[in-house]
Design an enzyme around this catalytic site. Structure first.
Site, PDB file in Angstrom:
ATOM      1  N   GLY A  48     -28.212  29.845 -23.238  1.00 55.28           N
ATOM      2  CA  GLY A  48     -29.633  30.580 -23.868  1.00 55.28           C
ATOM      3  C   GLY A  48     -29.439  31.508 -24.462  1.00 55.28           C
ATOM      4  O   GLY A  48     -30.477  31.876 -25.607  1.00 55.28           O
ATOM      5  N   HIS A 270     -17.410  23.780  -5.109  1.00 58.54           N
ATOM      6  CA  HIS A 270     -16.445  24.749  -4.774  1.00 58.54           C
ATOM      7  C   HIS A 270     -15.200  25.162  -3.937  1.00 58.54           C
ATOM      8  O   HIS A 270     -15.765  25.095  -2.422  1.00 58.54           O
ATOM      9  CB  HIS A 270     -16.976  25.615  -5.416  1.00 58.54           C
ATOM     10  CG  HIS A 270     -15.948  26.946  -5.800  1.00 58.54           C
ATOM     11  ND1 HIS A 270     -15.244  27.417  -4.944  1.00 58.54           N
ATOM     12  CD2 HIS A 270     -16.178  27.549  -7.241  1.00 58.54           C
ATOM     13  CE1 HIS A 270     -14.485  28.208  -5.762  1.00 58.54           C
ATOM     14  NE2 HIS A 270     -15.096  28.342  -7.498  1.00 58.54           N
ATOM     15  N   SER A 288     -14.812  34.234  -5.397  1.00 57.80           N
ATOM     16  CA  SER A 288     -14.530  33.736  -6.180  1.00 57.80           C
ATOM     17  C   SER A 288     -12.968  32.843  -6.265  1.00 57.80           C
ATOM     18  O   SER A 288     -12.987  32.966  -5.604  1.00 57.80           O
ATOM     19  CB  SER A 288     -14.219  34.911  -7.403  1.00 57.80           C
ATOM     20  OG  SER A 288     -13.161  34.291  -8.067  1.00 57.80           O
ATOM     21  N   ARG A 334      -9.718  22.337  -8.519  1.00 60.25           N
ATOM     22  CA  ARG A 334     -11.071  22.902  -7.498  1.00 60.25           C
ATOM     23  C   ARG A 334     -11.492  21.745  -7.205  1.00 60.25           C
ATOM     24  O   ARG A 334     -11.446  21.364  -5.768  1.00 60.25           O
ATOM     25  CB  ARG A 334     -12.874  23.399  -8.008  1.00 60.25           C
ATOM     26  CG  ARG A 334     -12.116  24.562  -8.190  1.00 60.25           C
ATOM     27  CD  ARG A 334     -13.810  25.258  -9.378  1.00 60.25           C
ATOM     28  NE  ARG A 334     -13.571  26.891 -10.043  1.00 60.25           N
ATOM     29  CZ  ARG A 334     -14.725  26.955 -10.561  1.00 60.25           C
ATOM     30  NH1 ARG A 334     -16.053  26.396 -10.911  1.00 60.25           N
ATOM     31  NH2 ARG A 334     -14.562  28.318 -10.945  1.00 60.25           N
TER      32      ARG A 334
END
Lengths: 641, 257
Positions: A48, A270, A288, A334
């Site tokens: 955006g 995840h 992460s 993942r």
């Protein structure tokens, strides 16, 4: 079967030249005429903010909306590990073709070739753009950009800023946006939430109805084109790595106005998040994926082994990812890593007080490269882990467990990123376009910025140059009607005299969807979920208690509206998951697996995008299939062994 | 665990605020501070009372939404920890906890613990960017950047824009926030061409927004959840003086830096 006439508008020609030739044939709006057009951008994350800034630079009149109190807080800010790019600075064989192939394969052959190729092609420019903006990527001692490796690939193509890459990229896009706000080309509406889409008499998207979250005012904004970059819907699950405010209202309102929804059941769980610890928990924290570069995942070989991890000797540990997937090891994709962790925990080998956790161990890496190097790579993540769990990951292995993180599904878009409503575009996680059934790590940032900086600004011009738009004002009946529907809905929520809070309902919804439409799914469970969600949704409208008024900052009202939409979307997720009788990527149907527990895809019957739309009466969801053609890659069983 | 909460309630920015007392019980020590407030708010809703408004979003310390002063300290007792990452185990069982909004002239109160921090956005808009249009960039490795500078730039850029520095400062100054942004860009060759204009424009905007001046208390650094150092403030002062001198005397003065 649905009746949508889907045209993905994929350009003709060779894969490698499609985007180039499309760009040179696309219709343009001349610089002098651009200021006559108003572009509404909803969302100020990577897609955006990048789109709003770039369209502003081009001279369009842009209105940009975000629900946060500042565009700099959009949830892209929380992305950690990095951003992929086809740049071959490491001389390790990283090319556009390889990034394209890895992404198609990573998505389990459920994405469009042309879109993915374009993404790979644009990925190099993204890094250039961000560096020029002053994004401080990690560098080596020669002063050149450093890269690292991510799941599902065998090259190091991921650019990063410690564990805060999303933050740095977003601040880059936010700074470009800020420059345009100052220049007057972009008008920013922070703390505004889109509550409905305005579609004119010709069926074109022309504006939005928004609520000023601070003062409560309901207001319509009219423009010539609307772009939704409003993120994904992982918060359907209640507990996810998404920010608390992330919601599906914008895309779901668009769906109700006629925009088709693609692959709603493709959700990403995840593998490396901090495990759930109690009922009060409001969200899950991601650790992460980049940690899997240096961390080794394991559980004890003996089920129910309660010894502290450092007391379990090497030969009594099961490094199950290295065991099952020797060629990718801890860096397998993942979906695969998540399922493997779930399999071990379900079989009783899980660790931690709940038994739903596996170890992510840095001991070997610290021994090899030193604590300082590990701190440089992941310092902030280690600190965050310690703050949240009271355990120091430099000494004790992290405990991790999979959690909802990203949704590959989203609004159906054509090659120009336009939805089935003319004039309504979708970018970033809000659309379905590039990741198939599973997204590779560090590809979300790449896609958000490709859509925002390079694709939407061109395709919007193409649409506007060819569109004849009728006059529309905030006094037009279609606008007033939409506004009234929004107000009625808010009043209905507020006037309800129920007994339960919206969050309480949301928790219950989340548990149903997580258990039956999460990491593994079955026909029986999905049928049960559809019934349970529908029943709970009915109860919601009877028994929810919101309180307060609509004319004020009312956070309970914000939550209540979002949860109402999650109920409807959750049903569609389950319906889609039930219909897709195969296992692919993040969608794992228990009935369709190999003898050793791997996903069993059915290319003969399901090599398509499932596109859902409402029927004429706006009551029933109908399925239309967009067939996927693979002309450049040979579709194969996805193996990381 | 049980707690006695003393929370600042204010219906609208211009109405009179006051402290309200709430008792909350059976809180698990691993509950986060904001989850504790969630539990309180759900109880208030059920009792038909107005829940406490507070900003929050990512709940992992990176978006900078959460903004409350806890027992007199922005973000609460733990260093380098945002309110959303604070766990209730950091408090003694039975403790009284005082919760207030950011107190600063430039951050007017919207409701309860919510303040208007848009002044930060306007400081950024004054010059916190590199004026490069999309598509105009050269290859990313064309200009090498010394690793030390790049790392320092990243360190400055890790500011989350929460405003704790302003809330902690006795003068309500935004120098640490502004300094961090100016430093991030002036440490990089990409930001160099506009560095003079940037320093002056951002400082001027900061002054217009009713932030106070910096008198070296250092409270901002102590409160910053991202450990942004006040060294950037002295860098900003040098940057600003150099830019002013350059403006007055032309190019010659700038050779010093």
């Amino acid at each position: 079967m649905g009746t949508l006439n889907l045209d993905a508008k994929i350009p003709d020609g060779q894969l490698a030249t499609k985007w180039g030739s499309h760009k040179s044939k696309i219709k343009l709006v001349s610089p002098a005429n651009r200021k006559k057009y108003t572009v509404i951008v909803v969302g100020s994350g990577l897609a955006g903010a990048a789109a709003a800034a770039t369209l502003g630079e081009m001279g369009y009149n842009v209105l940009c909306f975000c629900y946060q109190d500042s565009p700099r807080r959009a949830h892209s800010v929380a992305a950690q590990g990095g951003i992929n790019s086809a740049k071959n600075y490491k001389n390790d064989g990283n090319t556009v073709e390889r990034l394209f192939y890895d992404t198609i394969k990573g998505g389990d052959y459920r994405a469009r070739e042309a879109n993915v190729y374009r993404l790979a092609e644009l990925s190099a420019n993204i890094i250039d753009q961000c560096v020029a903006q002053g994004v401080p990527f990690a560098r080596d001692y020669a002063g050149l950009l450093d890269t690292r490796s991510f799941g599902g690939v065998q090259v190091a193509r991921t650019f990063y800023s410690a564990g805060q890459t999303g933050q740095q990229l977003l601040l880059g896009a936010y700074s470009a946006l800020s420059r345009q706000i100052k220049a007057g080309t972009v008008k920013m509406f922070a703390a505004h939430e889109m509550l409905d889409l305005i579609v004119d008499g010709d069926g074109r998207a022309r504006g939005i109805v928004s609520r000023d979250l601070r003062g409560g005012e309901i207001k319509s904004f009219i423009g010539d084109v609307v772009i939704l970059c409003t993120g994904g819907y992982s918060n359907v699950y209640y507990l996810s790595t998404n920010a608390k405010g992330c919601n599906a209202t914008a895309i779901w309102r668009a769906f109700k106005k006629g925009a088709a929804f693609a692959n709603p059941c493709f959700t990403q769980i995840h593998p490396t998040c901090i495990p759930v610890s109690g009922d009060y928990q409001s969200k899950l924290t991601l650790m992460s994926e980049s940690l899997r570069n240096d961390g080794r995942v394991w559980v004890p070989k003996k089920a129910g082994d309660k010894r502290p991890p450092n007391e379990i000797p090497e030969d009594e540990r099961d490094y199950f990812l290295e065991r099952r997937y020797p060629s990718f090891g801890n860096l397998c994709p993942r979906d695969i890593a998540s399922r493997a962790a779930k399999e071990r925990c379900d079989a009783g080998f899980g660790v931690g007080s709940t038994g739903f956790g596996v170890y992510l161990d840095f001991h070997d890496s610290i021994k090899k490269v030193g604590k300082d190097k590990i701190a440089e790579r992941y310092g902030n993540l280690f600190d965050m882990y310690k703050e949240l769990t009271d355990e120091d990951p430099y000494d004790v292995p992290m405990r991790i467990y999979p959690a909802p993180h990203y949704t590959m599904g989203g609004l159906w878009v054509d090659y120009n990123l336009m939805t089935t409503i003319p004039g309504l575009f979708a970018g970033g996680e809000a659309n379905f376009s590039d990741h198939g059934a599973n997204r590779l790590g560090a590809s979300a940032l790449m896609q958000g910025l490709a859509d925002g900086y390079f694709i939407l600004p061109l395709t919007i011009g193409d649409y506007l140059a060819g569109a004849k738009l009728s006059k529309l004002s905030t006094e037009s009946s279609v606008v007033i009607d939409t506004e009234n529907q929004v107000k009625e809905r808010l009043n209905r929520l507020l006037s309800n005299k129920g007994k339960r809070t919206a969050s309480d309902f949301h928790r219950e919804l989340g548990r149903i969807v997580w258990d039956r439409c999460g990491m593994s799914r079955s026909a029986g469970g999905l049928r049960e979920a559809i019934k349970m969600i529908s029943d709970l949704g009915d109860r919601y409208w009877r028994d929810v208690l919101v309180g307060g008024t609509a004319f004020d900052l009312n956070q309970q009202l914000e939550i209540a509206g979002r949860v109402a939409d999650f109920f409807e979307l959750a049903v569609l997720m389950c319906v889609d998951a039930l219909e897709r009788e195969e296992s692919c990527g993040g969608h794992f149907r228990e009935e369709y697996q190999t003898a050793d527990g791997e996903a069993l895809r059915d290319d003969k019957n399901f090599s398509h995008v499932s596109v859902w739309s409402l029927n004429e009466a706006n009551e029933q969801c109908e399925l239309t299939k967009e067939p996927l053609k693979f002309e450049n890659v040979s579709v194969a069983t996805r193996s990381y062994k | 665990m049980n707690f006695k909460l003393k929370i600042w309630r204010q219906k609208l920015g211009n109405s009179q605020g006051f402290f309200s007392d709430y008792l909350i019980s059976n809180i698990d020590p691993d509950t986060s501070f904001l989850e504790m407030l969630d539990i309180l708010n759900e109880q208030l809703v059920i009792q038909g009372e107005d829940p406490v408004a507070f900003e929050h979003d990512c709940r992992e310390g990176i978006c900078g939404s959460c903004s409350m002063t806890i027992n007199g300290r922005p973000h609460g007792p733990n260093r380098l920890t945002t309110a959303c990452q604070l766990k209730m185990r950091s408090f003694a069982d039975g403790a009284e906890i005082v919760i207030e909004p950011w107190r600063a002239k430039a951050f007017p109160i919207v409701k309860d613990l919510v303040t208007d921090r848009s002044a930060f956005d306007r400081i950024q808009q004054a010059g916190g960017y590199v004026s490069v249009n999309t598509g105009a960039a050269c290859d990313a490795n064309t200009i090498p950047v010394e690793k030390e500078s790049a790392d320092l730039s990243f360190y400055a850029a890790s500011c989350i824009g929460c405003g704790a520095c302003v809330a902690a400062c006795p003068n309500g100054s935004a120098m640490l926030f502004t300094a961090a942004k100016v430093a991030q860009l002036s440490l990089l060759p990409q930001g160099a061409p506009e560095r003079s204009h940037r320093a002056i424009a951002m400082v001027e905007r900061m002054d217009q927004e009713n932030f106070g001046g910096c008198t070296n208390h250092g409270e901002c650094q102590a409160a910053c959840p991202k450990d942004i150092s006040i060294r950037f403030i002295s860098d900003l002062n040098r940057e600003f003086i150099t830019a002013q001198a350059k403006k007055i005397y032309g190019k010659r003065a700038s050779r010093r830096s």
